[in-house]
Design a protein around this motif. Structure first.
Motif, PDB file in Angstrom:
ATOM      1  N   GLY A  24       0.774  -1.059  -0.010  1.00  0.00           N
ATOM      2  CA  GLY A  24      -0.114   0.119  -0.086  1.00  0.00           C
ATOM      3  C   GLY A  24       0.896   1.198  -0.057  1.00  0.00           C
ATOM      4  N   GLY A  25       1.971   1.286  -0.516  1.00  0.00           N
ATOM      5  CA  GLY A  25       3.001   2.104  -0.357  1.00  0.00           C
ATOM      6  C   GLY A  25       3.102   3.341  -1.596  1.00  0.00           C
ATOM      7  N   PHE A  26       2.552   2.678  -2.792  1.00  0.00           N
ATOM      8  CA  PHE A  26       2.725   3.422  -3.973  1.00  0.00           C
ATOM      9  C   PHE A  26       2.115   4.752  -4.069  1.00  0.00           C
ATOM     10  CE2 PHE A  26       0.877   4.343  -8.515  1.00  0.00           C
ATOM     11  CZ  PHE A  26       2.331   4.152  -9.049  1.00  0.00           C
ATOM     12  N   ALA A  27       0.976   5.079  -3.365  1.00  0.00           N
ATOM     13  CA  ALA A  27       0.476   6.546  -3.428  1.00  0.00           C
ATOM     14  C   ALA A  27       0.481   7.300  -2.327  1.00  0.00           C
ATOM     15  CB  ALA A  27      -1.151   6.510  -3.795  1.00  0.00           C
ATOM     16  N   CYS A  28       1.502   6.883  -1.288  1.00  0.00           N
ATOM     17  CA  CYS A  28       1.770   7.517  -0.062  1.00  0.00           C
ATOM     18  C   CYS A  28       2.779   8.714  -0.277  1.00  0.00           C
ATOM     19  CB  CYS A  28       2.198   6.546   0.809  1.00  0.00           C
ATOM     20  SG  CYS A  28       0.960   5.324   1.358  1.00  0.00           S
ATOM     21  N   ASN A  29       2.597   9.689   0.703  1.00  0.00           N
ATOM     22  CA  ASN A  29       3.656  10.746   0.406  1.00  0.00           C
ATOM     23  C   ASN A  29       4.719  10.489   1.344  1.00  0.00           C
ATOM     24  OD1 ASN A  29       2.123  12.388  -0.795  1.00  0.00           O
ATOM     25  ND2 ASN A  29       1.124  13.330   0.666  1.00  0.00           N
ATOM     26  N   GLY A  30       5.913  11.113   1.011  1.00  0.00           N
ATOM     27  CA  GLY A  30       7.393  11.012   1.744  1.00  0.00           C
ATOM     28  C   GLY A  30       8.365  10.240   0.896  1.00  0.00           C
ATOM     29  N   TYR A  31       9.480  10.406   1.643  1.00  0.00           N
ATOM     30  CA  TYR A  31      10.694  10.055   0.501  1.00  0.00           C
ATOM     31  C   TYR A  31      11.512   9.335   1.832  1.00  0.00           C
ATOM     32  CZ  TYR A  31      13.396  14.124   1.474  1.00  0.00           C
ATOM     33  OH  TYR A  31      14.157  15.121   2.020  1.00  0.00           O
ATOM     34  N   GLY A  32      12.582   8.478   1.375  1.00  0.00           N
ATOM     35  CA  GLY A  32      13.659   7.912   2.350  1.00  0.00           C
ATOM     36  C   GLY A  32      12.801   7.275   3.582  1.00  0.00           C
ATOM     37  N   GLU A  33      13.125   7.583   4.650  1.00  0.00           N
ATOM     38  CA  GLU A  33      12.414   6.824   5.959  1.00  0.00           C
ATOM     39  C   GLU A  33      11.002   6.984   5.933  1.00  0.00           C
ATOM     40  OE1 GLU A  33      14.460   7.436   9.469  1.00  0.00           O
ATOM     41  OE2 GLU A  33      16.419   6.919   8.697  1.00  0.00           O
ATOM     42  N   GLY A  34      10.499   8.109   5.475  1.00  0.00           N
ATOM     43  CA  GLY A  34       8.952   8.440   5.711  1.00  0.00           C
ATOM     44  C   GLY A  34       8.263   7.740   4.444  1.00  0.00           C
ATOM     45  N   SER A  35       9.068   6.939   3.486  1.00  0.00           N
ATOM     46  CA  SER A  35       8.193   6.484   2.372  1.00  0.00           C
ATOM     47  C   SER A  35       8.179   4.976   2.648  1.00  0.00           C
ATOM     48  CB  SER A  35       9.020   6.646   0.875  1.00  0.00           C
ATOM     49  OG  SER A  35       8.727   5.757   0.023  1.00  0.00           O
ATOM     50  N   PRO A  36       6.746   4.593   2.666  1.00  0.00           N
ATOM     51  CA  PRO A  36       6.579   3.252   2.834  1.00  0.00           C
ATOM     52  C   PRO A  36       7.325   2.278   1.985  1.00  0.00           C
ATOM     53  CG  PRO A  36       4.388   4.407   2.900  1.00  0.00           C
ATOM     54  CD  PRO A  36       5.517   5.307   2.171  1.00  0.00           C
ATOM     55  N   GLY A  37       7.519   2.553   0.868  1.00  0.00           N
ATOM     56  CA  GLY A  37       8.450   1.809  -0.202  1.00  0.00           C
ATOM     57  C   GLY A  37       9.813   2.001  -0.144  1.00  0.00           C
ATOM     58  N   GLY A  38      10.365   3.095   0.467  1.00  0.00           N
ATOM     59  CA  GLY A  38      11.670   3.184   0.717  1.00  0.00           C
ATOM     60  C   GLY A  38      12.127   4.133  -0.409  1.00  0.00           C
ATOM     61  N   PHE A  39      11.382   4.895  -1.339  1.00  0.00           N
ATOM     62  CA  PHE A  39      11.879   5.745  -2.408  1.00  0.00           C
ATOM     63  C   PHE A  39      12.735   6.955  -1.965  1.00  0.00           C
ATOM     64  CE2 PHE A  39       8.139   3.649  -3.976  1.00  0.00           C
ATOM     65  CZ  PHE A  39       8.544   3.001  -4.927  1.00  0.00           C
ATOM     66  N   GLY A  40      13.757   7.137  -2.581  1.00  0.00           N
ATOM     67  CA  GLY A  40      14.792   8.108  -2.196  1.00  0.00           C
ATOM     68  C   GLY A  40      14.330   9.444  -2.855  1.00  0.00           C
ATOM     69  N   LEU A  41      15.301  10.388  -2.646  1.00  0.00           N
ATOM     70  CA  LEU A  41      14.794  11.756  -3.021  1.00  0.00           C
ATOM     71  C   LEU A  41      15.041  11.860  -4.552  1.00  0.00           C
ATOM     72  CD1 LEU A  41      14.388  14.524  -2.181  1.00  0.00           C
ATOM     73  CD2 LEU A  41      16.867  15.065  -2.057  1.00  0.00           C
ATOM     74  N   THR A  42      15.797  11.125  -5.054  1.00  0.00           N
ATOM     75  CA  THR A  42      15.877  11.132  -6.570  1.00  0.00           C
ATOM     76  C   THR A  42      14.688  10.888  -7.276  1.00  0.00           C
ATOM     77  OG1 THR A  42      18.438  10.319  -6.476  1.00  0.00           O
ATOM     78  CG2 THR A  42      17.223  10.248  -8.612  1.00  0.00           C
ATOM     79  N   ALA A  43      13.889   9.736  -6.626  1.00  0.00           N
ATOM     80  CA  ALA A  43      12.556   9.463  -7.120  1.00  0.00           C
ATOM     81  C   ALA A  43      11.558  10.491  -7.355  1.00  0.00           C
ATOM     82  CB  ALA A  43      12.087   8.146  -6.844  1.00  0.00           C
ATOM     83  N   VAL A  44      11.644  10.970  -6.110  1.00  0.00           N
ATOM     84  CA  VAL A  44      10.830  12.380  -5.657  1.00  0.00           C
ATOM     85  C   VAL A  44      11.222  13.374  -6.592  1.00  0.00           C
ATOM     86  CG1 VAL A  44      10.245  13.946  -4.050  1.00  0.00           C
ATOM     87  CG2 VAL A  44      10.720  11.600  -3.130  1.00  0.00           C
ATOM     88  N   ILE A  45      12.290  13.969  -6.830  1.00  0.00           N
ATOM     89  CA  ILE A  45      12.646  14.861  -7.816  1.00  0.00           C
ATOM     90  C   ILE A  45      12.168  14.636  -9.175  1.00  0.00           C
ATOM     91  CG2 ILE A  45      14.475  16.105  -8.879  1.00  0.00           C
ATOM     92  CD1 ILE A  45      15.684  16.229  -6.010  1.00  0.00           C
ATOM     93  N   LEU A  46      12.500  13.387  -9.749  1.00  0.00           N
ATOM     94  CA  LEU A  46      12.203  13.073 -11.039  1.00  0.00           C
ATOM     95  C   LEU A  46      10.916  12.966 -11.344  1.00  0.00           C
ATOM     96  CD1 LEU A  46      14.409   9.807 -11.752  1.00  0.00           C
ATOM     97  CD2 LEU A  46      14.267  12.043 -13.263  1.00  0.00           C
ATOM     98  N   ALA A  47       9.894  12.527 -10.248  1.00  0.00           N
ATOM     99  CA  ALA A  47       8.440  12.662 -10.525  1.00  0.00           C
ATOM    100  C   ALA A  47       8.005  14.092 -10.298  1.00  0.00           C
ATOM    101  CB  ALA A  47       7.679  11.753  -9.437  1.00  0.00           C
ATOM    102  N   GLU A  48       8.448  14.832  -9.549  1.00  0.00           N
ATOM    103  CA  GLU A  48       7.766  16.139  -9.447  1.00  0.00           C
ATOM    104  C   GLU A  48       8.076  16.893 -10.799  1.00  0.00           C
ATOM    105  OE1 GLU A  48       5.796  19.014  -7.598  1.00  0.00           O
ATOM    106  OE2 GLU A  48       6.083  17.014  -6.834  1.00  0.00           O
ATOM    107  N   VAL A  49       9.434  16.799 -11.138  1.00  0.00           N
ATOM    108  CA  VAL A  49       9.688  17.547 -12.407  1.00  0.00           C
ATOM    109  C   VAL A  49       8.951  17.141 -13.662  1.00  0.00           C
ATOM    110  CG1 VAL A  49      11.646  17.856 -14.031  1.00  0.00           C
ATOM    111  CG2 VAL A  49      12.152  18.048 -11.651  1.00  0.00           C
ATOM    112  N   PHE A  50       8.839  15.711 -13.926  1.00  0.00           N
ATOM    113  CA  PHE A  50       8.183  15.403 -14.867  1.00  0.00           C
ATOM    114  C   PHE A  50       6.612  15.643 -14.805  1.00  0.00           C
ATOM    115  CE2 PHE A  50       5.361  11.898 -16.797  1.00  0.00           C
ATOM    116  CZ  PHE A  50       5.651  12.134 -18.089  1.00  0.00           C
ATOM    117  N   PHE A  51       6.078  15.395 -13.870  1.00  0.00           N
ATOM    118  CA  PHE A  51       4.635  15.844 -13.545  1.00  0.00           C
ATOM    119  C   PHE A  51       4.161  17.227 -13.704  1.00  0.00           C
ATOM    120  CE2 PHE A  51       4.274  11.593 -11.814  1.00  0.00           C
ATOM    121  CZ  PHE A  51       3.472  10.814 -12.824  1.00  0.00           C
ATOM    122  N   THR A  52       5.038  18.177 -13.119  1.00  0.00           N
ATOM    123  CA  THR A  52       5.012  19.490 -13.004  1.00  0.00           C
ATOM    124  C   THR A  52       5.110  20.109 -15.029  1.00  0.00           C
ATOM    125  OG1 THR A  52       5.809  20.051 -11.157  1.00  0.00           O
ATOM    126  CG2 THR A  52       6.034  21.908 -12.440  1.00  0.00           C
TER     127      THR A  52
END
Length: 77
Positions: A24-52
């Motif tokens: 259930g971690g796919f649509a949750c907010n956060g990165y690193g330790e705050g991410s249920p899937g353990g996604f890092g800052l790189t994934a967050v930045i890639l998604a934010e830049v692409f969707f913006t």
């Protein structure tokens, strides 16, 4: 291009994409330790830049002078 972006985002997490989906971690907010899937800052930045960029592209295309006015609410929605 879109599949490459999803792959880069999914492989950034140490648990893997499918495991993050089953927990259930796919649509949750956060990165690193705050991410249920353990996604890092790189994934967050890639998604934010692409969707913006996608949002800006749609808005600019919709508000262009040669765009059909009647479809503006559908495209922006």
């Amino acid at each position: 291009m879109a599949t490459t972006l999803v792959y880069l985002i999914a492989t950034e997490g140490p648990l893997g994409f499918l495991l993050a989906l089953t927990q259930g971690g796919f649509a949750c907010n956060g990165y690193g330790e705050g991410s249920p899937g353990g996604f890092g800052l790189t994934a967050v930045i890639l998604a934010e830049v692409f969707f913006t960029a996608l949002l800006v592209w749609v808005v600019l295309g919709t508000t262009h002078k040669i765009a059909v006015v009647g479809f503006a609410p559908l495209r922006l929605g």
